[in-house]
Design a protein around this motif. Structure first.
Motif, PDB file in Angstrom:
ATOM      1  N   GLY A 224       0.787  -1.220   0.000  1.00  0.00           N
ATOM      2  CA  GLY A 224       0.000   0.000   0.000  1.00  0.00           C
ATOM      3  C   GLY A 224       0.819   1.270   0.000  1.00  0.00           C
ATOM      4  O   GLY A 224       0.264   2.361   0.098  1.00  0.00           O
ATOM      5  N   HIS A 225       2.126   1.167  -0.120  1.00  0.00           N
ATOM      6  CA  HIS A 225       3.002   2.349  -0.156  1.00  0.00           C
ATOM      7  C   HIS A 225       2.719   3.166  -1.425  1.00  0.00           C
ATOM      8  O   HIS A 225       2.988   2.712  -2.525  1.00  0.00           O
TER       9      HIS A 225
ATOM     10  N   MET B   9      -4.407  13.400   1.639  1.00  0.00           N
ATOM     11  CA  MET B   9      -5.435  13.098   2.632  1.00  0.00           C
ATOM     12  C   MET B   9      -6.313  11.945   2.170  1.00  0.00           C
ATOM     13  O   MET B   9      -6.701  11.070   2.941  1.00  0.00           O
ATOM     14  N   LYS B  10      -6.624  11.936   0.871  1.00  0.00           N
ATOM     15  CA  LYS B  10      -7.447  10.840   0.355  1.00  0.00           C
ATOM     16  C   LYS B  10      -6.673   9.520   0.417  1.00  0.00           C
ATOM     17  O   LYS B  10      -7.229   8.478   0.777  1.00  0.00           O
ATOM     18  N   ALA B  11      -5.386   9.586   0.088  1.00  0.00           N
ATOM     19  CA  ALA B  11      -4.555   8.379   0.147  1.00  0.00           C
ATOM     20  C   ALA B  11      -4.524   7.827   1.576  1.00  0.00           C
ATOM     21  O   ALA B  11      -4.630   6.619   1.801  1.00  0.00           O
TER      22      ALA B  11
ATOM     23  N   PHE C 131      -6.235   3.564   5.276  1.00  0.00           N
ATOM     24  CA  PHE C 131      -6.855   3.118   6.524  1.00  0.00           C
ATOM     25  C   PHE C 131      -8.048   2.210   6.231  1.00  0.00           C
ATOM     26  O   PHE C 131      -8.286   1.217   6.925  1.00  0.00           O
ATOM     27  N   GLN C 132      -8.776   2.558   5.176  1.00  0.00           N
ATOM     28  CA  GLN C 132      -9.952   1.779   4.804  1.00  0.00           C
ATOM     29  C   GLN C 132      -9.563   0.373   4.323  1.00  0.00           C
ATOM     30  O   GLN C 132     -10.174  -0.621   4.696  1.00  0.00           O
ATOM     31  N   VAL C 133      -8.532   0.296   3.489  1.00  0.00           N
ATOM     32  CA  VAL C 133      -8.197  -0.978   2.842  1.00  0.00           C
ATOM     33  C   VAL C 133      -7.320  -1.861   3.728  1.00  0.00           C
ATOM     34  O   VAL C 133      -7.545  -3.062   3.833  1.00  0.00           O
TER      35      VAL C 133
ATOM     36  N   LEU D 124       2.540   6.084   3.480  1.00  0.00           N
ATOM     37  CA  LEU D 124       3.027   4.751   3.827  1.00  0.00           C
ATOM     38  C   LEU D 124       2.305   4.191   5.054  1.00  0.00           C
ATOM     39  O   LEU D 124       2.415   4.751   6.144  1.00  0.00           O
ATOM     40  N   PRO D 125       1.566   3.108   4.855  1.00  0.00           N
ATOM     41  CA  PRO D 125       0.902   2.503   6.019  1.00  0.00           C
ATOM     42  C   PRO D 125       1.921   1.835   6.937  1.00  0.00           C
ATOM     43  O   PRO D 125       2.898   1.253   6.474  1.00  0.00           O
ATOM     44  N   ARG D 126       1.688   1.922   8.236  1.00  0.00           N
ATOM     45  CA  ARG D 126       2.637   1.377   9.217  1.00  0.00           C
ATOM     46  C   ARG D 126       1.925   0.517  10.247  1.00  0.00           C
ATOM     47  O   ARG D 126       0.786   0.778  10.618  1.00  0.00           O
ATOM     48  N   TRP D 127       2.675  -0.477  10.687  1.00  0.00           N
ATOM     49  CA  TRP D 127       2.206  -1.331  11.765  1.00  0.00           C
ATOM     50  C   TRP D 127       3.278  -1.358  12.852  1.00  0.00           C
ATOM     51  O   TRP D 127       4.478  -1.196  12.535  1.00  0.00           O
ATOM     52  N   ASN D 128       2.864  -1.608  14.060  1.00  0.00           N
ATOM     53  CA  ASN D 128       3.813  -1.582  15.167  1.00  0.00           C
ATOM     54  C   ASN D 128       4.976  -2.537  14.961  1.00  0.00           C
ATOM     55  O   ASN D 128       6.100  -2.263  15.330  1.00  0.00           O
TER      56      ASN D 128
END
Ligand SMILES: [Zn+2]
Length: 166
Positions: free
Chosen positions: A60-61, A89-91, A96-98, A127-131
């Motif tokens: 998702g980057h 902002m849309k990205a 978050f949605q996907v 860039l989506p992140r996870w702990n």
């Protein structure tokens, strides 16, 4: 510990990956291509576009990029700045949605010294992140294992982008 906020150091193009680097600018080249799926383009706007990073840090980057070839964010005119911010902002919302990440990085590296892989054409990372995403491979080999194929990611994000309200 190296630079804290540099998840995309080896970002879009890396000479070691074997990805063919066009003569000109890869972003300009992608923009002029006809087929969005081949280029992993998510959205084409009036002044800016959204494309997947071919060497993502995580699934998702995304990259938000002004259509006009320019090396600095400060070179964008007001209309482009607004559109780029809207797309960022849309990205964020779409990711978050996907993917339901625990966080999202938004940012840009201006210039090669700042870590930009394609310094000639300014681009903004989302860039989506996870702990737990700073894993062993990242730490040791500066490489990441991306479990999801780019095409699958493209389809998911594209569908969500087109289906979601701006
Ligand atoms: Zn360019």
């Amino acid at each position: 510990m190296e630079i804290m906020w540099a998840p995309w150091r080896g970002e879009y193009i890396d000479g070691t990956t074997g990805y063919p680097q066009p003569e000109g600018c890869v972003f300009c080249e992608a923009l002029t291509a006809e087929n969005d799926r081949d280029r992993y383009i998510i959205h084409r706007g009036r002044n800016a576009f959204v494309i997947m990073n071919l060497y993502p840090y995580n699934n998702g980057h995304l990259l938000v990029i002004p259509n006009e070839h320019m090396s600095r964010a400060s070179q964008m005119d007001a209309e482009t700045r607004h559109e780029v911010m809207d797309l960022l902002m849309k990205a964020e919302a779409v990711l978050f949605q996907v993917y339901h990440p625990q966080g999202v990085n938004i940012g840009a590296n201006i210039g090669a010294a700042a870590g930009a892989g394609i310094a000639q054409h300014v681009h903004f990372h989302v860039l989506p992140r996870w702990n737990a995403d700073s894993n062993f491979m990242t730490t040791v080999a500066n490489t990441r294992v991306i479990p999801e194929a780019l095409e699958v990611t493209w389809k998911k994000i594209r569908d969500a982008w087109d289906g979601s309200k701006p």
